[in-house]
Design a protein around this motif. Structure first.
Motif, short mmCIF file in Angstrom:
data_model
loop_
_atom_site.label_atom_id
_atom_site.label_comp_id
_atom_site.label_asym_id
_atom_site.label_seq_id
_atom_site.Cartn_x
_atom_site.Cartn_y
_atom_site.Cartn_z
N VAL A 17 0.83 -1.18 0.00
CA VAL A 17 0.00 0.00 0.00
C VAL A 17 0.87 1.24 0.00
CG1 VAL A 17 -1.74 1.26 1.29
CG2 VAL A 17 -1.75 -1.23 1.28
N GLY A 18 0.45 2.22 -0.82
CA GLY A 18 1.16 3.51 -0.80
C GLY A 18 2.47 3.50 -1.54
N GLU A 22 4.03 9.57 -2.84
CA GLU A 22 2.96 9.87 -1.90
C GLU A 22 2.44 11.28 -2.13
OE1 GLU A 22 2.23 6.40 0.02
OE2 GLU A 22 1.36 8.32 0.63
N ASN A 60 -1.08 5.30 7.62
CA ASN A 60 -1.31 6.49 6.80
C ASN A 60 -1.79 7.64 7.68
OD1 ASN A 60 -1.28 5.43 3.71
ND2 ASN A 60 -2.17 3.88 5.07
N PHE A 121 -2.77 8.28 -9.92
CA PHE A 121 -1.81 7.23 -9.57
C PHE A 121 -1.37 6.48 -10.83
CE2 PHE A 121 -4.50 7.98 -5.90
CZ PHE A 121 -3.58 8.13 -4.87
N LYS A 324 -8.39 10.34 -3.79
CA LYS A 324 -7.04 9.81 -3.62
C LYS A 324 -6.95 8.94 -2.36
CE LYS A 324 -5.11 14.08 -5.55
NZ LYS A 324 -4.32 15.29 -5.21
N TRP A 327 -8.75 5.58 -2.85
CA TRP A 327 -7.99 4.58 -3.59
C TRP A 327 -6.91 3.95 -2.72
CZ3 TRP A 327 -7.52 0.76 -6.39
CH2 TRP A 327 -6.28 0.29 -6.85
N LYS A 328 -6.22 4.75 -1.92
CA LYS A 328 -5.19 4.19 -1.04
C LYS A 328 -5.80 3.18 -0.06
CE LYS A 328 -1.97 8.11 -1.17
NZ LYS A 328 -1.24 9.11 -0.38
N LYS A 331 -6.90 0.03 -2.00
CA LYS A 331 -5.74 -0.79 -2.35
C LYS A 331 -5.22 -1.55 -1.13
CE LYS A 331 -1.33 -0.50 -4.82
NZ LYS A 331 -0.33 0.40 -5.43
N TYR A 332 -5.30 -0.91 0.03
CA TYR A 332 -4.91 -1.61 1.26
C TYR A 332 -5.85 -2.79 1.52
CZ TYR A 332 -4.64 -2.76 6.19
OH TYR A 332 -4.54 -3.45 7.37
#
Length: 428
Positions: A17-18, A22, A60, A121, A324, A327-328, A331-332
């Protein structure tokens, strides 16, 4: 070589993730807050949701995810989302049930995850095509548009109280594989122990009932001219529904709320429960008897047809910073770390293909209940989803007719025909 079950139906790979550049999403040195709406109650993955959110927030610090439970499953979440949209207070990201795929596409403004990735991204631009199998992605598509990203995947299995079966003199080497045997064993359990034989889940949806009807050759919907037309009032569907209703009438199957049905099972007073593999952790951790899993029962001469249960992740916010952050977080949730926690904490099959040496792959092979669900992946298709502005009312009519049939108010054939006519008028 990857495990065949995983290779044929679940997606993904190990991603961090990430990764990449960033982008800060803070406001006045405070973390940006986004809401994540879900349907996971305390007995259905709620604790795992809290753990995942806590872990993500710690990793995060510029983002703060706030999780919000919505009762009444996906119907309740969708209704609450309608209200939030009207009040211009939409959450950033939601778990949308596959049964509301068409409704969400037709009635909500949303942004696809691919659009967010393409815009902010670029390092993830090929994420979905490389990490998801096409048949899994299709669970969240309408006419090729990726409305949501498949997250949780489930199918209905039969949970069996092995101790109660044995007490009734039933050989557990011959677990029930067809509806005729389910009825026979239910009669034996009632006669020998005085307890009920079967309960089929009654959530605020028609997931298990779709499996019942289509497993006898019925069909819930048909696509015609861009519309979803109800076709469930067939003799095949009615016969399947009536089979279960007759078991209820004969006092060998239970017609009750989920809370009542599940608790009766956990109290050791019920032989068999048909419900989602997503209840696996709750049942295993709560029961004081041995639970054995079996596949969804077959009707003679028919194959097993199971709707893919679970949910997809949809990004609802129009705010660029929240997109944003969404999405992070998404995705995690799809990462191997989070997928392992979610699968073990519920029973849901992950939507990501895991390496054959991963902990998830090992768990799916070693846990008997998970193995049953995994073996049914080949029998899965789409969960029926009404389209148009009246889709919620159509779904509710199907939920309502379940009580009419199982309570014996009307025969299945008559009740299904009446309901189909009502829904036809709604979707014209």
């Amino acid at each position: 070589m990857k495990n065949n079950i995983l290779k044929g139906a679940i997606l993904g790979s190990l991603l961090l993730v990430g990764c990449g550049k960033e982008e800060k999403v803070t406001t006045a040195n405070k973390p940006l807050e986004i809401e994540y709406w879900h349907v996971a109650s305390e007995s259905f993955g709620g604790g795992t949701i809290k753990e995942l959110v806590k872990n993500f927030n710690e990793q995060n610090p510029d983002i703060k995810v706030i999780e919000k439970f919505n009762p009444d499953m996906y119907k309740g979440l969708t209704q609450n989302l309608q209200v939030a949209v009207a009040a211009k207070r939409k959450p950033a990201i939601v778990q949308m049930g596959y049964s509301y795929l068409n409704y969400a596409h037709d009635n909500f403004d949303f942004v696809t995850a691919q659009e967010v990735v393409d815009k902010y991204f670029p390092e993830d631009k090929d994420y979905f095509n490389t990490e998801f199998l096409p048949n899994i992605l299709e669970l969240g598509q309408v006419n090729g548009k990726q409305v949501g990203i498949p997250y949780s995947i489930s199918n209905p299995i039969m949970y069996i109280n092995s101790d109660l079966m044995t007490a009734a003199g039933i050989d557990m080497n011959n677990t029930p594989k067809d509806w005729e045997t389910v009825r026979k064993y239910s009669e034996t359990i009632k006669e020998k122990t005085g307890n009920m034989g079967l309960f089929v889940q009654e959530f605020a949806d028609n997931w298990a009932q779709q499996a019942l009807m289509e497993g006898n050759g019925g069909q819930i919907l048909e696509e015609r001219d861009g519309k979803t037309i109800p076709t469930f009032a067939s003799k095949e569907s009615a016969a399947a529904y009536q089979y279960l209703a007759d078991m209820v009438k004969d006092d060998i199957a239970l017609h009750a709320t989920n809370d009542e049905g599940f608790q009766t099972f956990l109290n050791g007073k019920l032989g068999m429960v048909i419900t989602t593999i997503g209840k696996r952790d709750n049942f295993e951790s709560s029961a004081n008897f041995k639970i054995v899993g079996e596949k969804f029962p077959l009707f003679e001469g028919n194959s097993r047809k199971l709707p893919a249960g679970g949910n997809m992740l949809m990004i609802m916010t129009e705010n660029s910073d929240e997109q944003k952050a969404s999405w992070k977080f998404m995705k995690y949730l799809l990462s191997e770390e989070a997928s392992e926690k979610w699968t073990k904490g519920t029973g849901y099959l992950p939507s990501a293909i895991q390496d054959e040496n991963s902990e998830i792959a090992k768990f799916l092979n070693e846990n008997q209940l998970m193995k049953v669900a995994s073996e049914q992946l080949k029998d899965m298709g789409k969960w029926a989803s009404f389209s148009g502005a009246n889709a919620l009312q159509a779904e509710q009519l199907l939920i309502d007719v379940r009580d009419v049939i199982l309570s014996g108010q009307k025969k299945a054939e008559e009740a299904l025909k009446e309901t189909q006519e009502k829904i036809m008028n709604l979707v014209k």
